[in-house]
Motif scaffolding. Structure first.
Motif, PDB file in Angstrom:
ATOM      1  N   TRP A 104     -15.728  13.338  -9.209  1.00 54.51           N
ATOM      2  CA  TRP A 104     -14.616  13.438 -10.158  1.00 54.51           C
ATOM      3  C   TRP A 104     -13.599  12.346  -9.839  1.00 54.51           C
ATOM      4  O   TRP A 104     -13.107  12.246  -8.718  1.00 54.51           O
ATOM      5  CB  TRP A 104     -13.972  14.821 -10.042  1.00 54.51           C
ATOM      6  CG  TRP A 104     -12.778  15.020 -10.918  1.00 54.51           C
ATOM      7  CD1 TRP A 104     -12.724  14.936 -12.275  1.00 54.51           C
ATOM      8  CD2 TRP A 104     -11.449  15.360 -10.475  1.00 54.51           C
ATOM      9  NE1 TRP A 104     -11.447  15.204 -12.729  1.00 54.51           N
ATOM     10  CE2 TRP A 104     -10.643  15.469 -11.649  1.00 54.51           C
ATOM     11  CE3 TRP A 104     -10.869  15.591  -9.240  1.00 54.51           C
ATOM     12  CZ2 TRP A 104      -9.293  15.804 -11.586  1.00 54.51           C
ATOM     13  CZ3 TRP A 104      -9.517  15.924  -9.172  1.00 54.51           C
ATOM     14  CH2 TRP A 104      -8.742  16.026 -10.342  1.00 54.51           C
ATOM     15  N   THR A 106     -11.349  10.887 -12.659  1.00 51.14           N
ATOM     16  CA  THR A 106     -10.502  10.559 -13.810  1.00 51.14           C
ATOM     17  C   THR A 106      -9.030  10.459 -13.421  1.00 51.14           C
ATOM     18  O   THR A 106      -8.241   9.869 -14.151  1.00 51.14           O
ATOM     19  CB  THR A 106     -10.655  11.612 -14.925  1.00 51.14           C
ATOM     20  OG1 THR A 106     -10.240  12.887 -14.434  1.00 51.14           O
ATOM     21  CG2 THR A 106     -12.103  11.694 -15.397  1.00 51.14           C
ATOM     22  N   ILE A 481     -15.857  16.343 -15.747  1.00 50.50           N
ATOM     23  CA  ILE A 481     -14.681  16.876 -16.449  1.00 50.50           C
ATOM     24  C   ILE A 481     -14.876  18.361 -16.742  1.00 50.50           C
ATOM     25  O   ILE A 481     -15.772  18.746 -17.504  1.00 50.50           O
ATOM     26  CB  ILE A 481     -14.408  16.095 -17.742  1.00 50.50           C
ATOM     27  CG1 ILE A 481     -14.033  14.645 -17.407  1.00 50.50           C
ATOM     28  CG2 ILE A 481     -13.310  16.752 -18.570  1.00 50.50           C
ATOM     29  CD1 ILE A 481     -13.820  13.756 -18.618  1.00 50.50           C
ATOM     30  N   ASP A 494      -9.396  19.189 -14.737  1.00 53.62           N
ATOM     31  CA  ASP A 494      -9.173  17.848 -15.260  1.00 53.62           C
ATOM     32  C   ASP A 494      -7.985  17.825 -16.218  1.00 53.62           C
ATOM     33  O   ASP A 494      -7.791  18.739 -17.031  1.00 53.62           O
ATOM     34  CB  ASP A 494     -10.424  17.358 -15.989  1.00 53.62           C
ATOM     35  CG  ASP A 494     -10.361  15.881 -16.293  1.00 53.62           C
ATOM     36  OD1 ASP A 494     -10.679  15.090 -15.389  1.00 53.62           O
ATOM     37  OD2 ASP A 494      -9.985  15.522 -17.426  1.00 53.62           O
ATOM     38  N   SER A 496      -7.449  16.279 -18.812  1.00 52.11           N
ATOM     39  CA  SER A 496      -7.768  16.209 -20.235  1.00 52.11           C
ATOM     40  C   SER A 496      -7.683  17.571 -20.915  1.00 52.11           C
ATOM     41  O   SER A 496      -7.549  17.646 -22.139  1.00 52.11           O
ATOM     42  CB  SER A 496      -9.184  15.653 -20.423  1.00 52.11           C
ATOM     43  OG  SER A 496     -10.146  16.557 -19.893  1.00 52.11           O
TER      44      SER A 496
END
Length: 533
Positions: A104, A106, A481, A494, A496
């Motif tokens: 991960w 991001t 994600i 995440d 997002s």
């Protein structure tokens, strides 16, 4: 357990089968839309996309045996071709190895140990007009193997911060926290008890046992090594991808190297010749000296492929594969969606697969398009064809020296002939995706394909009426994600707000030039013993 799926319970999300196999013996085109059978002519032969026949969806919150999120494993895949078989009921079974990248990342890199996942697969192809199910392919998670140096530390997904000195057994290697940092992107399974893995950080190629112990590492020519100026002004190896750990900000920002691979544009493609004697490595897009640093996305087209001889090694204390060829691959272009003016961007490549010793499949795609992005529609996600037969071999020339350029400011040297390139299979084809309740473009939901498609594998259909037909597997990288993630001993959600499942698509295709890999010595010995019983 908060809805997460453990390895032994993963059947809830992965074990599904289609009961009916009606029509299996018929042509795959029966029952499909007219757009399904799409052919191209390349180097005197016809290649046919006969349509999408299977899908699997792996939940974003599944975890592996180490307790980490089972994500990102569409970065690379390799089928054990000798285990692939057709069953009496018309379905197929086999063993598939899948490779996650650096974990991960991001919101920053983490101390994720590089690993390889093992799945048992079952495929029951669907040839009807439409279905809402996405379960024709079964991925039954079996095991995972972490990568490490012999008697040493495991690898890490953290951004490189230093360099291990060259030793008797290994070249200079990237370093972070006294571990080898890797962003694994492609895997080859020769069937000899080892795997070859390419990474983006180096960019390097690593050779491991199936238990994950490092056997050797290939350092590419100096032209590929990322170089930056140190505090004295000297140009030195610097493997950082400008990807600081979670919560860390680099000051000053290192930016892109002054020479070598761009940040996060390393060895995405890796393949092996059918006779298992050559290894092919393909850079995601152009080296920094082969483009215009002020206009990277429009000038990074001229990337490079390396060919290593695994049989005749260089005469060192521990011999290494010998570089015997190097070619320029001109990547495809597509229109920038953010402007109405003509502006062509480069579709960087994400995977390489050898059809024979001179022709390959290449997975090329755009970026920042698909599920979770502001633009739900991708313009270019293709599996294309290339042929190196008539390309200029530039290996072991001045082009391989530090800063050596084949395309100053992105313009290819006229003395160099690139490989032949032909567009083939369009992953974004909604006439196929819609048959499985998938789509490219709005609505921006979980059935809209996620941005990153990064792995391919090929296995035979075993249809005597169509001996050139194969199943083509294509895997997505979901970037780990999820809103219920676990990594390096820490839970995460995440930013997002999304849950991105991993998807694998299966197509039936005609590949007339494909040469199956040579059986390993072990399998040949078993066949010999059985034949003499």
């Amino acid at each position: 357990m908060n809805g997460e799926q453990h390895p032994k319970d993963i059947s809830k999300g992965l074990r599904h089968c289609v009961a009916s196999t009606m029509g299996m013996a018929l042509s795959v085109c029966i029952g499909l839309t007219a757009a399904s059978a799409q052919s191209v002519n390349f180097e005197g032969q016809t290649y046919i996309n006969k349509g999408l026949v299977g899908v699997v969806r792996v939940p974003s919150n599944a975890i592996d045996k180490f307790g980490d999120t089972l994500g990102g494993f569409g970065s690379g895949m390799a089928m054990d071709i000798e285990a692939w078989h057709k069953k009496g009921d018309g379905s197929y079974g086999g063993t598939l190895y899948m490779l996650p990248d650096r974990g991960w990342n991001t919101q920053g890199t983490v101390d994720f140990h590089g690993r390889l996942h093992k799945f048992q697969v079952t495929l029951t192809p669907f040839t009807g007009a439409s279905t809402t199910t996405q379960n024709q392919l079964v991925l039954d998670y079996k095991d995972s193997f972490e990568f490490s140096k012999p008697f040493g530390a495991k690898t890490t997904g953290l951004d490189p911060t230093g360099v291990f000195a060259r030793t008797r057994f290994f070249p200079e290697l990237p370093m972070s926290n006294k571990e080898i940092p890797v962003d694994d992107e492609a895997v080859v399974f020769p069937g000899d008890g080892t795997v070859w893995v390419s990474d983006e950080y180096g960019p390097y190629v690593y050779h491991y046992t199936l238990e994950g112990k490092l056997l050797e590492a290939i350092r590419p020519p100096d032209a590929f090594i990322p170089m930056r100026k140190d505090s004295t002004g000297a140009t030195v190896d610097n493997f950082s991808a400008d990807s600081p750990p979670v919560g860390v900000t680099y000051n000053p920002d290192p930016g892109n190297p002054v020479s070598g691979r761009q940040n996060n544009q390393g060895f995405e493609g890796l393949a092996m010749s059918p006779d298992r004697k050559k290894l092919y490595v393909l850079l995601q897009s152009a080296l920094i000296q082969d483009l215009d640093p002020a206009n990277i996305k429009t000038t990074r087209r001229n990337t490079r492929m390396l060919v290593y001889d695994l049989e005749h090694r260089e005469p060192f204390v521990v011999g290494k594969p010998k570089l015997v060829a190097e070619y320029v691959v001109q990547l495809p272009l597509y229109q920038d969606q953010t402007t109405s003016k003509t502006k062509l961007l480069t579709a960087a490549q994400s995977e390489l697969f050898a059809l024979n010793d001179h022709q390959f499949l290449v997975l090329a795609r755009d970026s920042s398009a698909g599920f979770t992005t502001s633009n739900p529609a991708s313009v270019y996600r293709h599996i294309d064809l290339i042929d190196i037969s008539h390309a200029t071999n530039i290996a072991n020339t001045s082009y391989d020296n530090t800063g050596g350029s084949v395309a100053p400011l992105g313009v290819l040297n006229s003395a160099i002939t690139p490989v032949a390139y032909q567009s083939f299979l369009d992953i974004n084809d909604n006439s196929q995706l819609n048959r499985f309740n998938l789509h490219n473009g709005a609505p921006n939901d979980s059935n809209d394909l996620y941005e990153k498609w990064e792995s391919i594998s090929v296995v035979p259909v075993h249809d005597p009426k169509a001996p050139n037909d194969y199943f083509l597997f294509v895997g997505s990288d979901n970037d780990f994600i999820t809103q219920n993630g676990h990594m390096a001993g820490t839970a995460y959600a995440d930013a997002s707000g999304a849950n991105v499942d991993t998807l694998v698509l299966v197509y039936r295709v005609a590949l007339p030039s494909y040469v199956a890999p040579r059986p390993t010595f072990i399998s040949e010995l078993i066949d010999l013993l059985l034949s003499n019983r």
